[in-house]
Design an enzyme around this catalytic site. Sequence first.
Site, short mmCIF file in Angstrom:
data_model
loop_
_atom_site.label_atom_id
_atom_site.label_comp_id
_atom_site.label_asym_id
_atom_site.label_seq_id
_atom_site.Cartn_x
_atom_site.Cartn_y
_atom_site.Cartn_z
N SER A 111 37.17 -20.94 -30.57
CA SER A 111 37.67 -22.29 -30.83
C SER A 111 36.73 -23.03 -31.79
CB SER A 111 37.84 -23.00 -29.49
OG SER A 111 38.64 -24.13 -29.60
N ASP A 146 48.96 -20.18 -30.40
CA ASP A 146 47.79 -20.92 -29.92
C ASP A 146 48.05 -22.41 -30.08
OD1 ASP A 146 45.20 -22.21 -29.77
OD2 ASP A 146 44.29 -20.24 -30.09
N HIS A 156 45.22 -20.04 -25.79
CA HIS A 156 44.14 -20.39 -26.70
C HIS A 156 43.07 -19.31 -26.70
CE1 HIS A 156 41.51 -22.70 -29.13
NE2 HIS A 156 40.77 -23.21 -28.17
#
Length: 519
Positions: free
Chosen positions: A233, A460, A488
């Site tokens: 991320s 995502d 995610h």
Amino acid sequence: MDSRRLLRTSAIAAATAGLLISGCSSGTSSTSATASPHAATKAGPADASTAQRLAPYYTQKLSWRACGVGKFECATMKAPLDYVKPDGPSVDLAVARVKATGPGKRIGSLMVNPGGPGGSAVGYLQSYAGIGYPAPVRARYDMVAVDPRGVARSEPVECLTGKEMDAYTEVDQTPDDPAEQAALAKAFKDFANGCEAKSGKVLPHVSTVEAARDMDILRAVLGDEKLYYLGASYGTFLGATYAELFPSRTGRLVLDGAMDPSLSSLDMNREQTAGFETAFQSFAADCIKQKDCPLGADSVQDASDRLRKFFKATDAKPIATGQSRQLGESLATTGVIAAMYDQAAWPELRTALTRAMNGDGAGLLALADSYYERDTSGKYANLMFANAAVNCLDLPPSFAGPADVAATLPAFEQASPVFGDGFAWSGLNCTYWPVKATGTPHRIEAKGAAPILVVGTTRDPATPYKWAESLAAQLSSGTLLTYEGDGHTAYGRGSDCIDTAINTYLLDGTPPAKGKRCS
């Protein structure tokens, strides 16, 4: 709902809820000659004098002690508060590791970061990466983490008390009139003022560039010629920034759930809005097939309409939760957002929505609390404080004021009929930030870096797949690995294809074939 570009990993969500980069090993820290002007802004001049002044940091010895459970060790590493003035004050950064278990020859240290910005890398290491990463990887790497400056145990940014944070999370983030707009703007101003009052010293020095430079100090202190790294991320931006600053020191980098550094704050927010809409539609398509779906059984559009109607109802009349706090629209939306990060949370979301639609908001409130990292005593981790501090320093604000937000609402509503309004208004948070942004949107090429593996998930919510495509194309040595699925990030989510490709890259340096896709 409060997006604030909070880019969290599914592993962090799981941990908190039960739940978005020729190598020099001598210890010098001069910026590579190929670093971009953006990188050099905070890196300082690449000269012998700077390297000499930074040498005490690069040659420091860490004092390791047992911590946590098992064989984890912790230490405190020092870094300059301001890299432009390395002779000035320092910051203390929390570091943790667990040594390679064997068998097999040790490759080096694998540094990990779970995202956020604001997620604790040390917490991620001790709760997941250091014990849950595949055994062959842990066998040949020391697993290492450093909490970035401003985060968790590393000079944490503080802004509001628990009670103040409760009030802040309840403010209406889809204002219907000028008075509600003014109330939301005041909430953002009070948040920013609280951060300045409590953390004014560190606030100008928590940028991603500075955190990446801290990682290079740790690399040298650990005795590694190259940085081996797995970032998820926001951690992908941190890793890519490292590669931009120090391409010749970049080893094997896995960037999972990638961000696109070329996007402005406004574009990032709008595209993330579309990402959450994609994730919701995937959830809704699954929900209407389930017997316990509270959004009907007719169509995804019907499910979307029902959820929007529910949000509007909670805006007009908050729902009881069995606590002193009620579930209004903002917390209800945040609870739904929290479950979009991982499809494993979809059953919990169906149950929470069913209860809420029958007058009990406790389940959705629990999901929202997990998102904000609020414990049952009312204490918040510093996740949201650090998140704002880093984001507002890394990019100029999306908006100059409420009028700008109002003008963009149609575009956000088109991106997501369910979440658009809330995401648009959340972009106002950096408008009142007390420190001017030091970063700008820019492409990262990292010319001269070893092969870098970029991983993207097609549905995502927090880091849309197109971001991974973009970053892989920008990086001169980037390779894109695609996971066709929900949630995610991709590593460790049950795809043998993904895990095998990443493990192979980490263990022997061979990236997957161009265009490889997994499910």
